[in-house]
Design a protein around this motif. Sequence first.
Motif, mmCIF file in Angstrom:
data_model
loop_
_atom_site.group_PDB
_atom_site.id
_atom_site.type_symbol
_atom_site.label_atom_id
_atom_site.label_comp_id
_atom_site.label_asym_id
_atom_site.label_seq_id
_atom_site.Cartn_x
_atom_site.Cartn_y
_atom_site.Cartn_z
ATOM 1 N N ILE A 13 0.855 -1.181 0.000
ATOM 2 C CA ILE A 13 0.000 0.000 0.000
ATOM 3 C C ILE A 13 0.893 1.233 0.000
ATOM 4 O O ILE A 13 1.820 1.335 0.799
ATOM 5 C CB ILE A 13 -0.917 0.028 1.244
ATOM 6 N N GLU A 14 0.597 2.178 -0.887
ATOM 7 C CA GLU A 14 1.384 3.410 -1.019
ATOM 8 C C GLU A 14 0.452 4.609 -0.830
ATOM 9 O O GLU A 14 -0.576 4.709 -1.495
ATOM 10 C CB GLU A 14 2.022 3.481 -2.404
ATOM 11 N N HIS A 15 0.825 5.489 0.087
ATOM 12 C CA HIS A 15 0.057 6.712 0.338
ATOM 13 C C HIS A 15 1.061 7.854 0.320
ATOM 14 O O HIS A 15 1.921 7.932 1.194
ATOM 15 C CB HIS A 15 -0.649 6.614 1.684
ATOM 16 N N GLU A 16 0.981 8.722 -0.675
ATOM 17 C CA GLU A 16 2.010 9.734 -0.898
ATOM 18 C C GLU A 16 1.448 11.152 -0.856
ATOM 19 O O GLU A 16 0.298 11.389 -1.205
ATOM 20 C CB GLU A 16 2.713 9.457 -2.230
ATOM 21 N N ARG A 17 2.299 12.070 -0.418
ATOM 22 C CA ARG A 17 1.913 13.475 -0.263
ATOM 23 C C ARG A 17 1.468 14.109 -1.578
ATOM 24 O O ARG A 17 0.586 14.960 -1.585
ATOM 25 C CB ARG A 17 3.098 14.250 0.325
ATOM 26 N N ASP A 18 2.044 13.700 -2.686
ATOM 27 C CA ASP A 18 1.692 14.298 -3.976
ATOM 28 C C ASP A 18 0.203 14.166 -4.279
ATOM 29 O O ASP A 18 -0.356 14.975 -5.001
ATOM 30 C CB ASP A 18 2.511 13.686 -5.108
ATOM 31 N N ASN A 19 -0.429 13.135 -3.765
ATOM 32 C CA ASN A 19 -1.865 12.945 -3.947
ATOM 33 C C ASN A 19 -2.426 12.277 -2.694
ATOM 34 O O ASN A 19 -2.714 11.082 -2.689
ATOM 35 C CB ASN A 19 -2.141 12.111 -5.187
ATOM 36 N N PRO A 20 -2.603 13.040 -1.606
ATOM 37 C CA PRO A 20 -2.971 12.443 -0.326
ATOM 38 C C PRO A 20 -4.374 11.850 -0.272
ATOM 39 O O PRO A 20 -4.690 11.126 0.659
ATOM 40 C CB PRO A 20 -2.834 13.607 0.664
ATOM 41 N N LEU A 21 -5.201 12.112 -1.245
ATOM 42 C CA LEU A 21 -6.552 11.556 -1.249
ATOM 43 C C LEU A 21 -6.633 10.261 -2.049
ATOM 44 O O LEU A 21 -7.729 9.764 -2.321
ATOM 45 C CB LEU A 21 -7.545 12.573 -1.805
ATOM 46 N N THR A 75 3.623 7.223 3.259
ATOM 47 C CA THR A 75 3.530 6.083 4.162
ATOM 48 C C THR A 75 3.355 4.850 3.291
ATOM 49 O O THR A 75 2.579 4.866 2.333
ATOM 50 C CB THR A 75 2.345 6.224 5.133
ATOM 51 N N TYR A 76 4.088 3.810 3.645
ATOM 52 C CA TYR A 76 4.015 2.542 2.913
ATOM 53 C C TYR A 76 3.818 1.427 3.921
ATOM 54 O O TYR A 76 4.354 1.475 5.025
ATOM 55 C CB TYR A 76 5.321 2.264 2.152
ATOM 56 N N TRP A 77 3.070 0.401 3.544
ATOM 57 C CA TRP A 77 2.962 -0.770 4.392
ATOM 58 C C TRP A 77 2.500 -1.961 3.568
ATOM 59 O O TRP A 77 2.047 -1.813 2.439
ATOM 60 C CB TRP A 77 2.040 -0.521 5.587
ATOM 61 N N LEU A 78 2.660 -3.139 4.168
ATOM 62 C CA LEU A 78 2.242 -4.382 3.538
ATOM 63 C C LEU A 78 0.990 -4.886 4.241
ATOM 64 O O LEU A 78 0.856 -4.757 5.458
ATOM 65 C CB LEU A 78 3.344 -5.440 3.642
ATOM 66 N N SER A 79 0.086 -5.462 3.458
ATOM 67 C CA SER A 79 -1.156 -5.991 3.992
ATOM 68 C C SER A 79 -1.440 -7.348 3.356
ATOM 69 O O SER A 79 -1.149 -7.546 2.172
ATOM 70 C CB SER A 79 -2.298 -5.013 3.680
ATOM 71 N N GLU A 80 -2.022 -8.235 4.140
ATOM 72 C CA GLU A 80 -2.402 -9.534 3.576
ATOM 73 C C GLU A 80 -3.693 -9.444 2.769
ATOM 74 O O GLU A 80 -3.998 -10.334 1.994
ATOM 75 C CB GLU A 80 -2.541 -10.565 4.696
ATOM 76 N N GLU A 81 -4.447 -8.362 2.958
ATOM 77 C CA GLU A 81 -5.716 -8.162 2.260
ATOM 78 C C GLU A 81 -5.692 -6.816 1.542
ATOM 79 O O GLU A 81 -5.116 -5.855 2.043
ATOM 80 C CB GLU A 81 -6.874 -8.153 3.260
ATOM 81 N N MET A 89 -9.626 8.043 5.123
ATOM 82 C CA MET A 89 -8.298 8.659 5.114
ATOM 83 C C MET A 89 -7.426 7.899 6.097
ATOM 84 O O MET A 89 -7.786 7.748 7.254
ATOM 85 C CB MET A 89 -8.384 10.133 5.507
ATOM 86 N N LEU A 90 -6.281 7.459 5.673
ATOM 87 C CA LEU A 90 -5.480 6.562 6.496
ATOM 88 C C LEU A 90 -4.282 7.224 7.152
ATOM 89 O O LEU A 90 -3.947 6.895 8.268
ATOM 90 C CB LEU A 90 -5.026 5.380 5.641
ATOM 91 N N HIS A 103 -9.054 4.099 -4.616
ATOM 92 C CA HIS A 103 -7.763 3.442 -4.553
ATOM 93 C C HIS A 103 -7.425 2.967 -5.957
ATOM 94 O O HIS A 103 -8.301 2.519 -6.689
ATOM 95 C CB HIS A 103 -7.787 2.217 -3.638
ATOM 96 N N HIS A 104 -6.161 3.049 -6.305
ATOM 97 C CA HIS A 104 -5.690 2.398 -7.519
ATOM 98 C C HIS A 104 -5.246 1.006 -7.089
ATOM 99 O O HIS A 104 -4.379 0.880 -6.230
ATOM 100 C CB HIS A 104 -4.509 3.152 -8.127
ATOM 101 N N THR A 105 -5.835 -0.007 -7.657
ATOM 102 C CA THR A 105 -5.552 -1.379 -7.272
ATOM 103 C C THR A 105 -4.987 -2.120 -8.469
ATOM 104 O O THR A 105 -5.580 -2.112 -9.546
ATOM 105 C CB THR A 105 -6.832 -2.079 -6.767
#
Length: 111
Positions: A13-21, A75-81, A89-90, A103-105
């Motif tokens: 999962i990638e959440h970046e300041r350039d596009n926080p939404l 913020t980056y993290w790994l998820s099993e789901e 908003m995370l 989300h882009h999946t």
Amino acid sequence: MIDPSSSQTVWLIEHERDNPLLLTQREYPPDGAHAELTRILRAHVVNGLRVNPSFTTIDIGRRYDVHDASGWCATYWLSEEPLARNDGMLTAIVSPTSRQRAHHTYPVAPE
């Protein structure tokens, strides 16, 4: 720590300041997710950014925050789901009326 026997795939999962939404989530085999997250975090460090916590080990569910002189970058993290499309908003601080766009999946391509 990632246990390759516990899951067939892991989501980065990638959440970046350039596009926080907007969140981006990519599906990988467990070893591939670990390698990709390590590569991303190392690239940020090489570019002079700070990563917290240390990523000497990568754990599923642990969020790795990246900061520069202006503050939060990503913020980056790994998820099993995969995350649900309407998950709120995370990691960014925004006004209460802001809505997450989507989300882009990117699932793993079938073999």
